[in-house]
Design a protein around this motif. Structure first.
Motif, PDB file in Angstrom:
ATOM      1  N   PRO A  59      14.854 -38.028 -91.478  1.00 29.04           N
ATOM      2  CA  PRO A  59      15.975 -37.095 -91.602  1.00 29.04           C
ATOM      3  C   PRO A  59      17.183 -37.983 -92.165  1.00 29.04           C
ATOM      4  O   PRO A  59      17.166 -39.155 -92.250  1.00 29.04           O
ATOM      5  N   ILE A  60      18.500 -37.397 -92.660  1.00 25.37           N
ATOM      6  CA  ILE A  60      19.318 -38.124 -93.646  1.00 25.37           C
ATOM      7  C   ILE A  60      20.150 -39.069 -92.687  1.00 25.37           C
ATOM      8  O   ILE A  60      20.625 -39.965 -93.120  1.00 25.37           O
ATOM      9  N   THR A  61      19.884 -38.776 -91.360  1.00 23.18           N
ATOM     10  CA  THR A  61      20.898 -39.632 -90.305  1.00 23.18           C
ATOM     11  C   THR A  61      20.270 -41.080 -90.264  1.00 23.18           C
ATOM     12  O   THR A  61      20.894 -41.874 -89.774  1.00 23.18           O
ATOM     13  N   ASP A  62      18.698 -41.300 -90.959  1.00 21.34           N
ATOM     14  CA  ASP A  62      18.205 -42.587 -90.614  1.00 21.34           C
ATOM     15  C   ASP A  62      18.335 -43.395 -92.246  1.00 21.34           C
ATOM     16  O   ASP A  62      17.854 -44.314 -92.212  1.00 21.34           O
ATOM     17  N   LEU A  94      24.585 -35.615 -98.903  1.00 15.51           N
ATOM     18  CA  LEU A  94      25.328 -36.838 -98.444  1.00 15.51           C
ATOM     19  C   LEU A  94      26.729 -36.289 -98.659  1.00 15.51           C
ATOM     20  O   LEU A  94      27.102 -35.955 -99.702  1.00 15.51           O
ATOM     21  N   ASP A  95      27.686 -36.854 -97.701  1.00 14.70           N
ATOM     22  CA  ASP A  95      29.052 -36.711 -98.021  1.00 14.70           C
ATOM     23  C   ASP A  95      29.792 -37.707 -98.997  1.00 14.70           C
ATOM     24  O   ASP A  95      30.661 -37.342 -99.837  1.00 14.70           O
TER      25      ASP A  95
END
Length: 230
Positions: A77-80, A206-207
């Motif tokens: 996941p992008i949170t990783d 991504l922000d």
């Protein structure tokens, strides 16, 4: 007799205008303003800063492997996704004045090279500014795997900010004098190299940019902000 004679309609298909004009304008403006204020307080400051010599800042990051550290597998996941930030800031003189009441200030900032008339820098008055000072900021990030990178290098000779934010309309004024002198070579370098991603399918969400590299070099910087009651 004339009333009984008809003539064909007259028309034109071309018009030429020729304007010749001499215009003289005289404007006299007189403005007179008188303001009576009763401040609730006063922030009065005198700021004198002198720096001789060099200011250097260096930040280096090399060899970050997020997959190795986190044990990531495909489809993570992008949170990783890790974040790597490296910032180098070198500044000769810096001043900041903040207040919620009226401000009166006098500021003098001087940044220069080593005074050749002195045995060591940072002592005495500047008698010879023929030798420039140096402000150097260097930031680098090299060899980054599965991590966003933000690299910034900022070099500033002199900086002063004055911020007035008050809830009283009687305090919404600032009076000041600012003098800034910089004889210097100011260099900022930001380097980002060899950044790679693997196993992430949603990097587009991504922000912030996956890689951001910025270098800023400033000789003199001065800002004033006055915000009174609305």
């Amino acid at each position: 007799m004339l009333a009984g004679v008809s003539y064909p309609a007259q028309a034109f298909d071309e018009v030429t205008w020729i304007w010749n004009a001499d215009v003289t304008t005289n404007i006299s403006t007189a403005v007179s303003a008188a303001t009576d204020l009763v401040p609730t307080g006063l922030n009065q400051a005198e700021n004198e800063q002198q720096t001789l010599g060099a200011a250097t800042a260096t930040s280096n990051i090399t060899g970050i492997d997020n997959a190795l550290l986190g044990g990531l597998t495909g489809g993570a996941p992008i949170t990783d996704l890790a974040a790597v930030d490296t910032t180098a800031t070198a500044m000769g003189n810096s001043g900041a004045i903040n207040s919620d009441v009226a401000i009166n200030y006098d500021s003098v900032q001087v940044f220069g090279g080593v005074d050749v008339a002195l045995a060591a820098p940072l002592l005495g008055d500047i008698a010879d500014l023929s030798i420039p000072g140096a402000v150097t900021a260097s930031s680098s990030a090299i060899g980054i795997l599965n991590a966003s990178v933000d690299s910034q290098a900022i070099g500033v000779g002199n900086s002063l900010s004055v911020d007035l934010e008050t809830t009283s309309d009687q305090d919404a004024f600032a009076i000041g004098n600012n003098e800034q002198t910089a004889l210097a070579t100011i260099t900022s370098t930001s380097l980002v190299d060899v950044v790679s991603f693997g196993g992430f399918a949603d990097l587009g969400t991504l922000d912030n940019p996956a890689v951001n590299s910025a270098a800023t070099a400033i000789g003199n910087n001065f800002s004033v902000s006055v915000d009174g009651i609305n």
